[in-house]
Motif scaffolding. Sequence first.
Motif, mmCIF file in Angstrom:
data_model
loop_
_atom_site.group_PDB
_atom_site.id
_atom_site.type_symbol
_atom_site.label_atom_id
_atom_site.label_comp_id
_atom_site.label_asym_id
_atom_site.label_seq_id
_atom_site.Cartn_x
_atom_site.Cartn_y
_atom_site.Cartn_z
ATOM 1 N N LEU A 47 -48.169 57.465 49.859
ATOM 2 C CA LEU A 47 -46.909 58.203 49.938
ATOM 3 C C LEU A 47 -47.253 59.656 50.232
ATOM 4 O O LEU A 47 -47.949 60.309 49.446
ATOM 5 N N THR A 48 -46.779 60.161 51.362
ATOM 6 C CA THR A 48 -47.078 61.550 51.750
ATOM 7 C C THR A 48 -45.817 62.390 51.583
ATOM 8 O O THR A 48 -45.562 62.937 50.535
ATOM 9 N N THR A 49 -44.984 62.453 52.605
ATOM 10 C CA THR A 49 -43.711 63.168 52.471
ATOM 11 C C THR A 49 -42.605 62.249 51.966
ATOM 12 O O THR A 49 -41.554 62.733 51.546
ATOM 13 N N GLY A 50 -42.821 60.947 52.046
ATOM 14 C CA GLY A 50 -41.790 59.987 51.661
ATOM 15 C C GLY A 50 -40.804 59.675 52.768
ATOM 16 O O GLY A 50 -39.836 58.939 52.548
ATOM 17 N N ALA A 51 -41.045 60.191 53.984
ATOM 18 C CA ALA A 51 -40.093 60.000 55.073
ATOM 19 C C ALA A 51 -39.954 58.520 55.456
ATOM 20 O O ALA A 51 -38.838 58.029 55.675
ATOM 21 N N SER A 52 -41.071 57.801 55.534
ATOM 22 C CA SER A 52 -41.001 56.379 55.877
ATOM 23 C C SER A 52 -40.252 55.603 54.804
ATOM 24 O O SER A 52 -39.395 54.752 55.104
ATOM 25 N N ALA A 53 -40.554 55.890 53.541
ATOM 26 C CA ALA A 53 -39.893 55.186 52.451
ATOM 27 C C ALA A 53 -38.405 55.495 52.424
ATOM 28 O O ALA A 53 -37.577 54.605 52.163
ATOM 29 N N ARG A 54 -38.012 56.746 52.698
ATOM 30 C CA ARG A 54 -36.584 57.089 52.712
ATOM 31 C C ARG A 54 -35.859 56.373 53.849
ATOM 32 O O ARG A 54 -34.730 55.902 53.672
ATOM 33 N N ALA A 55 -36.498 56.301 55.012
ATOM 34 C CA ALA A 55 -35.862 55.611 56.140
ATOM 35 C C ALA A 55 -35.699 54.131 55.837
ATOM 36 O O ALA A 55 -34.657 53.524 56.147
ATOM 37 N N LEU A 56 -36.720 53.516 55.228
ATOM 38 C CA LEU A 56 -36.620 52.108 54.863
ATOM 39 C C LEU A 56 -35.587 51.920 53.755
ATOM 40 O O LEU A 56 -34.812 50.952 53.775
ATOM 41 N N ALA A 57 -35.555 52.832 52.791
ATOM 42 C CA ALA A 57 -34.576 52.735 51.703
ATOM 43 C C ALA A 57 -33.153 52.779 52.243
ATOM 44 O O ALA A 57 -32.272 52.046 51.766
ATOM 45 N N ALA A 58 -32.909 53.617 53.246
ATOM 46 C CA ALA A 58 -31.569 53.696 53.835
ATOM 47 C C ALA A 58 -31.170 52.364 54.460
ATOM 48 O O ALA A 58 -30.026 51.904 54.306
ATOM 49 N N ALA A 59 -32.108 51.719 55.158
ATOM 50 C CA ALA A 59 -31.817 50.420 55.767
ATOM 51 C C ALA A 59 -31.583 49.358 54.698
ATOM 52 O O ALA A 59 -30.707 48.485 54.851
ATOM 53 N N LEU A 60 -32.345 49.401 53.617
ATOM 54 C CA LEU A 60 -32.178 48.434 52.535
ATOM 55 C C LEU A 60 -30.838 48.620 51.831
ATOM 56 O O LEU A 60 -30.181 47.638 51.452
ATOM 57 N N ARG A 61 -30.404 49.857 51.651
ATOM 58 C CA ARG A 61 -29.111 50.092 51.021
ATOM 59 C C ARG A 61 -27.968 49.586 51.902
ATOM 60 O O ARG A 61 -26.974 49.045 51.402
ATOM 61 N N GLN A 62 -28.105 49.752 53.184
ATOM 62 C CA GLN A 62 -27.090 49.230 54.093
ATOM 63 C C GLN A 62 -27.010 47.707 54.018
ATOM 64 O O GLN A 62 -25.963 47.117 54.298
ATOM 65 N N ALA A 63 -28.125 47.084 53.620
ATOM 66 C CA ALA A 63 -28.173 45.619 53.529
ATOM 67 C C ALA A 63 -27.845 45.117 52.123
ATOM 68 O O ALA A 63 -28.023 43.931 51.843
ATOM 69 N N GLY A 64 -27.395 46.016 51.238
ATOM 70 C CA GLY A 64 -26.923 45.561 49.945
ATOM 71 C C GLY A 64 -27.680 46.044 48.736
ATOM 72 O O GLY A 64 -27.260 45.785 47.606
ATOM 73 N N ALA A 65 -28.802 46.720 48.916
ATOM 74 C CA ALA A 65 -29.556 47.207 47.757
ATOM 75 C C ALA A 65 -28.784 48.324 47.058
ATOM 76 O O ALA A 65 -28.297 49.253 47.707
ATOM 77 N N ALA A 66 -28.681 48.222 45.739
ATOM 78 C CA ALA A 66 -28.012 49.264 44.959
ATOM 79 C C ALA A 66 -28.996 50.321 44.482
ATOM 80 O O ALA A 66 -28.618 51.479 44.283
ATOM 81 N N SER A 67 -30.250 49.933 44.279
ATOM 82 C CA SER A 67 -31.289 50.886 43.880
ATOM 83 C C SER A 67 -32.577 50.525 44.594
ATOM 84 O O SER A 67 -32.901 49.346 44.768
ATOM 85 N N VAL A 68 -33.292 51.542 45.012
ATOM 86 C CA VAL A 68 -34.565 51.361 45.715
ATOM 87 C C VAL A 68 -35.606 52.252 45.058
ATOM 88 O O VAL A 68 -35.410 53.465 44.940
ATOM 89 N N SER A 69 -36.698 51.652 44.624
ATOM 90 C CA SER A 69 -37.829 52.388 44.067
ATOM 91 C C SER A 69 -39.001 52.308 45.032
ATOM 92 O O SER A 69 -39.011 51.476 45.946
ATOM 93 N N VAL A 70 -39.981 53.163 44.830
ATOM 94 C CA VAL A 70 -41.198 53.147 45.637
ATOM 95 C C VAL A 70 -42.388 53.018 44.713
ATOM 96 O O VAL A 70 -42.545 53.815 43.776
ATOM 97 N N TRP A 71 -43.224 52.025 44.972
ATOM 98 C CA TRP A 71 -44.466 51.837 44.235
ATOM 99 C C TRP A 71 -45.605 51.995 45.230
ATOM 100 O O TRP A 71 -45.813 51.152 46.102
ATOM 101 N N ALA A 72 -46.355 53.070 45.107
ATOM 102 C CA ALA A 72 -47.414 53.375 46.060
ATOM 103 C C ALA A 72 -48.768 53.428 45.343
ATOM 104 O O ALA A 72 -48.852 53.859 44.198
ATOM 105 N N LEU A 73 -49.797 53.017 46.045
ATOM 106 C CA LEU A 73 -51.147 53.123 45.505
ATOM 107 C C LEU A 73 -51.519 54.587 45.289
ATOM 108 O O LEU A 73 -52.019 54.962 44.229
ATOM 109 N N ALA A 74 -51.293 55.429 46.291
ATOM 110 C CA ALA A 74 -51.764 56.809 46.231
ATOM 111 C C ALA A 74 -50.689 57.776 46.709
ATOM 112 O O ALA A 74 -49.849 57.442 47.548
ATOM 113 N N ARG A 75 -50.742 58.983 46.150
ATOM 114 C CA ARG A 75 -49.816 60.052 46.532
ATOM 115 C C ARG A 75 -50.637 61.210 47.093
ATOM 116 O O ARG A 75 -51.618 61.649 46.468
#
Length: 235
Positions: A205-233
């Motif tokens: 996880l660097t800036t989180g831009a990829s995770a935020r873009a994926l989270a937006a797509a997941l929310r559009q598909a019905g996700a109410a909450s999205v977390s990120v579990w990353a090996l390294a920051r």
Amino acid sequence: MEWMPSRRQRWFDAPCHLCRLDTVDPDGLCPDCRREWRAALGRPRCRGCGLILAGDGADGKTCAACVGKPSAFEGVIAAVDLDPSVRALVHRLKYRQDFSVVPLLQATLVEAVRADGAVGDIDVLVPMPLHPRQRRRRGFNQSWLLADGVARATGLPLLRRGVRRVRDTGSLTALSARERRRTLKGAFAVDGTVPRRVAIIDDVLTTGASARALAAALRQAGAASVSVWALARTP
């Protein structure tokens, strides 16, 4: 189904991954390096961005930079910082197909997830997808390998189909946070609906831009909450 290394590729006697001295531990660390590695785990991190807290969090869970700001994630877990040792192991896997490091990386993320106590708050794991061209070049998706370890250790299901990276954005390393956000807009697509509580699995996880873009797509598909579990920051 995502390709997985064979048992023989993953478990064998080899030099320690860090100091290169002989070791027989399945995860590939000698006793001295194991103590140092474990010392890097368990440091308090911001729930909004994953950076190590420096005592400036308003509630002990959020860093000063994230206080009062809306977050794209329900929570962020990062097992370790991307220091030179961690970066070397991640690069050995991604760019040299050295699958001997997989058990250690999986176990590290699993330990962080268990210590956080977030398993019961998640319905499904979603590995960060690669674009098909990038996956063909690499031969595998490292996030799938991490997610497989987390799924086996926790019993959480993996969402194996329907989450796609539809644009090949190439390397984002040289881009600023703003440039990454612009480049990643619309980069992911989700077919159908997803469970309500999702955890994205990623290697770094660097800036989180990829995770935020994926989270937006997941929310559009019905996700109410999205977390990120990353090996390294990235610090």
